[in-house]
Design a protein around this motif. Sequence first.
Motif, PDB file in Angstrom:
ATOM      1  N   GLU A 132     -21.026  13.988  47.970  1.00 36.93           N
ATOM      2  CA  GLU A 132     -22.118  13.376  48.724  1.00 36.93           C
ATOM      3  C   GLU A 132     -22.451  12.000  48.158  1.00 36.93           C
ATOM      4  O   GLU A 132     -22.086  11.675  47.026  1.00 36.93           O
ATOM      5  CB  GLU A 132     -23.364  14.262  48.661  1.00 36.93           C
ATOM      6  CG  GLU A 132     -23.181  15.661  49.225  1.00 36.93           C
ATOM      7  CD  GLU A 132     -24.346  16.563  48.910  1.00 36.93           C
ATOM      8  OE1 GLU A 132     -25.192  16.794  49.804  1.00 36.93           O
ATOM      9  OE2 GLU A 132     -24.418  17.048  47.754  1.00 36.93           O
ATOM     10  N   GLY A 133     -23.164  11.212  48.938  1.00 38.10           N
ATOM     11  CA  GLY A 133     -23.612   9.905  48.496  1.00 38.10           C
ATOM     12  C   GLY A 133     -25.025   9.633  48.975  1.00 38.10           C
ATOM     13  O   GLY A 133     -25.519  10.276  49.901  1.00 38.10           O
ATOM     14  N   ARG A 134     -25.684   8.677  48.337  1.00 40.57           N
ATOM     15  CA  ARG A 134     -27.010   8.233  48.784  1.00 40.57           C
ATOM     16  C   ARG A 134     -27.128   6.737  48.556  1.00 40.57           C
ATOM     17  O   ARG A 134     -26.484   6.184  47.652  1.00 40.57           O
ATOM     18  CB  ARG A 134     -28.119   8.993  48.054  1.00 40.57           C
ATOM     19  CG  ARG A 134     -28.218   8.721  46.565  1.00 40.57           C
ATOM     20  CD  ARG A 134     -29.302   9.574  45.907  1.00 40.57           C
ATOM     21  NE  ARG A 134     -29.373   9.314  44.462  1.00 40.57           N
ATOM     22  CZ  ARG A 134     -30.131  10.001  43.613  1.00 40.57           C
ATOM     23  NH1 ARG A 134     -30.884  11.007  44.063  1.00 40.57           N
ATOM     24  NH2 ARG A 134     -30.150   9.700  42.329  1.00 40.57           N
ATOM     25  N   VAL A 135     -27.969   6.090  49.350  1.00 41.85           N
ATOM     26  CA  VAL A 135     -28.075   4.627  49.278  1.00 41.85           C
ATOM     27  C   VAL A 135     -29.043   4.165  48.200  1.00 41.85           C
ATOM     28  O   VAL A 135     -28.977   3.029  47.741  1.00 41.85           O
ATOM     29  CB  VAL A 135     -28.472   4.032  50.640  1.00 41.85           C
ATOM     30  CG1 VAL A 135     -27.372   4.265  51.664  1.00 41.85           C
ATOM     31  CG2 VAL A 135     -29.783   4.627  51.138  1.00 41.85           C
ATOM     32  N   ASP A 136     -29.968   5.028  47.780  1.00 44.42           N
ATOM     33  CA  ASP A 136     -30.856   4.733  46.654  1.00 44.42           C
ATOM     34  C   ASP A 136     -31.444   6.046  46.159  1.00 44.42           C
ATOM     35  O   ASP A 136     -31.271   7.104  46.774  1.00 44.42           O
ATOM     36  CB  ASP A 136     -31.952   3.724  47.022  1.00 44.42           C
ATOM     37  CG  ASP A 136     -32.783   4.167  48.218  1.00 44.42           C
ATOM     38  OD1 ASP A 136     -33.264   5.322  48.218  1.00 44.42           O
ATOM     39  OD2 ASP A 136     -32.964   3.358  49.147  1.00 44.42           O
TER      40      ASP A 136
END
Length: 220
Positions: A132-136
Amino acid sequence: LEICRPPPQTPPPTLSPSFSPTKLPTAPPTPAPTPHPTAAVADGAQAVNTVLYPGSVQSFGCSRTVRAGHAISPSTEKYFCDHLDMPTTQDGIWVDGLVISPAHGKLSVAKDLRLYTHNNCVNCDCVEYLLEGRVDASSAWEEISSGDLPWKEASICRNSRGELVNSTFESGDNDRCYESVGYPSHSTPYLDYKYTCLRTRGNNRYHQLGRIELAGYILE
């Protein structure tokens, strides 16, 4: 007597033909989509062998963690997670993983996940994963990919501890033992990444890993 009659008259031409000519040419057929398209990346992006290193690493799902930071370091000095006394899923499976915040502090686009084996314990390999990834730090995690890893049903060689890994954007280190999962059509940029091991090969008390790489582009 022969009777002379005038010849029949020829009918006048049709002023409006039945069929009108086509005014516009027929549009060409739409080509079939590429099975695995390569997503475009902004000009100026830097292609790297891993967007994760250097960076900070935080483990979760472990009662004891050894060398969490070595999971992303450029060698096979292994990461070790002990599940003792940790809760399991309803199916009795231990789940653990890593939250990684790259030191460059820039958005990046993941293209190829590579996992290098540790030195022993075949049943301690992760065989099902979630990336998974997140922008902040305040944003929700978004799934990039999940599923079985290629080595789930296959035997794979072992890396000795502490071996240097010489990889590139295009390829992992072919002198080392690793498996990879590519994301050629992925184009969403993220700042942080979360790697979750959903199951080890033997649902083992321990999860071990030589190194994790995430080849991709760092955006400027």
